[in-house]
Design a protein around this motif. Structure first.
Motif, PDB file in Angstrom:
ATOM      1  N   HIS A 143       0.885  -1.161   0.000  1.00 43.32           N
ATOM      2  CA  HIS A 143       0.000   0.000   0.000  1.00 43.32           C
ATOM      3  C   HIS A 143       0.925   1.212   0.000  1.00 43.32           C
ATOM      4  O   HIS A 143       2.141   1.040   0.089  1.00 43.32           O
ATOM      5  CB  HIS A 143      -0.948  -0.010   1.211  1.00 43.32           C
ATOM      6  CG  HIS A 143      -0.270   0.151   2.535  1.00 43.32           C
ATOM      7  ND1 HIS A 143       0.662  -0.752   3.003  1.00 43.32           N
ATOM      8  CD2 HIS A 143      -0.352   1.121   3.495  1.00 43.32           C
ATOM      9  CE1 HIS A 143       1.084  -0.361   4.187  1.00 43.32           C
ATOM     10  NE2 HIS A 143       0.508   0.771   4.516  1.00 43.32           N
TER      11      HIS A 143
ATOM     12  N   HIS B 202       6.020   3.388   3.462  1.00 46.62           N
ATOM     13  CA  HIS B 202       6.234   2.222   2.596  1.00 46.62           C
ATOM     14  C   HIS B 202       6.723   2.600   1.199  1.00 46.62           C
ATOM     15  O   HIS B 202       7.041   1.718   0.403  1.00 46.62           O
ATOM     16  CB  HIS B 202       4.939   1.397   2.494  1.00 46.62           C
ATOM     17  CG  HIS B 202       4.530   0.838   3.827  1.00 46.62           C
ATOM     18  ND1 HIS B 202       4.661  -0.488   4.158  1.00 46.62           N
ATOM     19  CD2 HIS B 202       4.041   1.457   4.935  1.00 46.62           C
ATOM     20  CE1 HIS B 202       4.254  -0.675   5.414  1.00 46.62           C
ATOM     21  NE2 HIS B 202       3.870   0.500   5.900  1.00 46.62           N
TER      22      HIS B 202
ATOM     23  N   ASP C  60       0.489  -3.564   6.207  1.00 46.90           N
ATOM     24  CA  ASP C  60       0.007  -3.103   7.518  1.00 46.90           C
ATOM     25  C   ASP C  60      -1.380  -3.648   7.843  1.00 46.90           C
ATOM     26  O   ASP C  60      -2.154  -3.034   8.561  1.00 46.90           O
ATOM     27  CB  ASP C  60      -0.042  -1.563   7.557  1.00 46.90           C
ATOM     28  CG  ASP C  60       1.344  -0.949   7.633  1.00 46.90           C
ATOM     29  OD1 ASP C  60       2.333  -1.698   7.720  1.00 46.90           O
ATOM     30  OD2 ASP C  60       1.434   0.298   7.612  1.00 46.90           O
TER      31      ASP C  60
ATOM     32  N   HIS D  45       5.350  -3.693  10.026  1.00 40.34           N
ATOM     33  CA  HIS D  45       6.052  -3.184  11.205  1.00 40.34           C
ATOM     34  C   HIS D  45       6.143  -4.306  12.235  1.00 40.34           C
ATOM     35  O   HIS D  45       5.214  -5.106  12.359  1.00 40.34           O
ATOM     36  CB  HIS D  45       5.295  -2.010  11.835  1.00 40.34           C
ATOM     37  CG  HIS D  45       5.077  -0.866  10.884  1.00 40.34           C
ATOM     38  ND1 HIS D  45       5.949   0.185  10.758  1.00 40.34           N
ATOM     39  CD2 HIS D  45       4.091  -0.634   9.981  1.00 40.34           C
ATOM     40  CE1 HIS D  45       5.515   1.020   9.830  1.00 40.34           C
ATOM     41  NE2 HIS D  45       4.373   0.544   9.348  1.00 40.34           N
TER      42      HIS D  45
HETATM   43 ZN   LIG Z   1       3.319   1.314   7.738  1.00 42.40          ZN
END
Ligand SMILES: [Zn+2]
Ligand SMILES: [Zn+2]
Length: 213
Positions: free
Chosen positions: A61, A66, A156, A197
């Motif tokens: 995304h 990112h 994420d 993460h």
């Molecule tokens: Zn992120």
């Protein structure tokens, strides 16, 4: 067979994944987070040390953490950028959001060269990644499932004991929970999850222990 190498970079400690074919050393770069020149150097040093030849650049995304390194990776390795079409406005607004957060300016990402949709597959040598559409954290979040080796590059969407935040523009909590329940939870217990993460986890562990599900 493939190997997943993790490089954690930038002010929000985002995981850049270098997924490579063990034989050919061809690599997909997922979500390059390199923000500073030192981080760009670290990315290239890692690629050189592992003897990799990057062949694809993909964003799960397009939140700024990112895509910080997109421009560098495109310039350095001449790769084409693939994203989900619903992420294009997010990609375009990233520099503005970075500015709004009071961070130093980022180099804007090049425009995407092609779009990736659910139901398609991404190949790397003999490995295949199924594209799963998992909106909620971001409108066009996509995950990449290697069924044969039983792991998923999850962006994420799902974290160890947590899920992606949904208070960002175009985020939606119910949509995210729906994505996780219908797309990720049906995967086998042993499926290793590589999140955007934090540490890796497994689908089984999160099915049992994740307080958000
Ligand atoms: Zn992120
Ligand atoms: Zn995000």
């Amino acid at each position: 067979m493939t190997t997943v190498h993790t490089l954690t970079q930038n002010p929000v400690q985002e995981n850049t994944y270098l997924v490579y074919d063990n034989d050919t050393k061809e690599a997909i770069i997922f979500d390059p987070g390199a923000f500073t020149p030192a981080e760009e150097k670290e990315l290239t040093a890692t690629i050189d040390r592992l003897g990799l030849r990057p062949v694809k650049l993909i964003n799960t995304h397009c939140h700024f953490d990112h895509v910080f390194g997109n421009a560098y990776v495109v310039g350095k390795y001449g790769l084409q950028l693939g994203i989900h079409p619903l992420e294009q406005p997010i990609l375009e607004s990233a520099p503005m959001i970075v500015q709004a957060y009071g961070m130093p300016p980022m180099t804007p990402s090049p425009a995407p060269d092609y779009f990736i949709h659910e139901g398609e597959t991404v190949t790397l040598g003999s490995a295949t990644f199924e594209v799963l559409f998992c909106p909620g954290h971001s409108p066009g979040s996509i995950c990449f499932y290697n069924r044969q080796e039983d792991y998923i590059i999850a962006g994420d969407v799902l974290f160890r004991r947590s899920i992606g935040r949904t208070d960002l523009p175009m985020g939606d909590h119910d949509t995210l929970i729906g994505s996780i329940l219908t797309k990720l939870m049906p995967l086998p217990d042993d499926t290793v999850v590589y999140p955007g993460h934090g540490p890796t986890t497994t689908i089984g562990e999160e099915r049992r222990e994740n307080p958000f599900l």
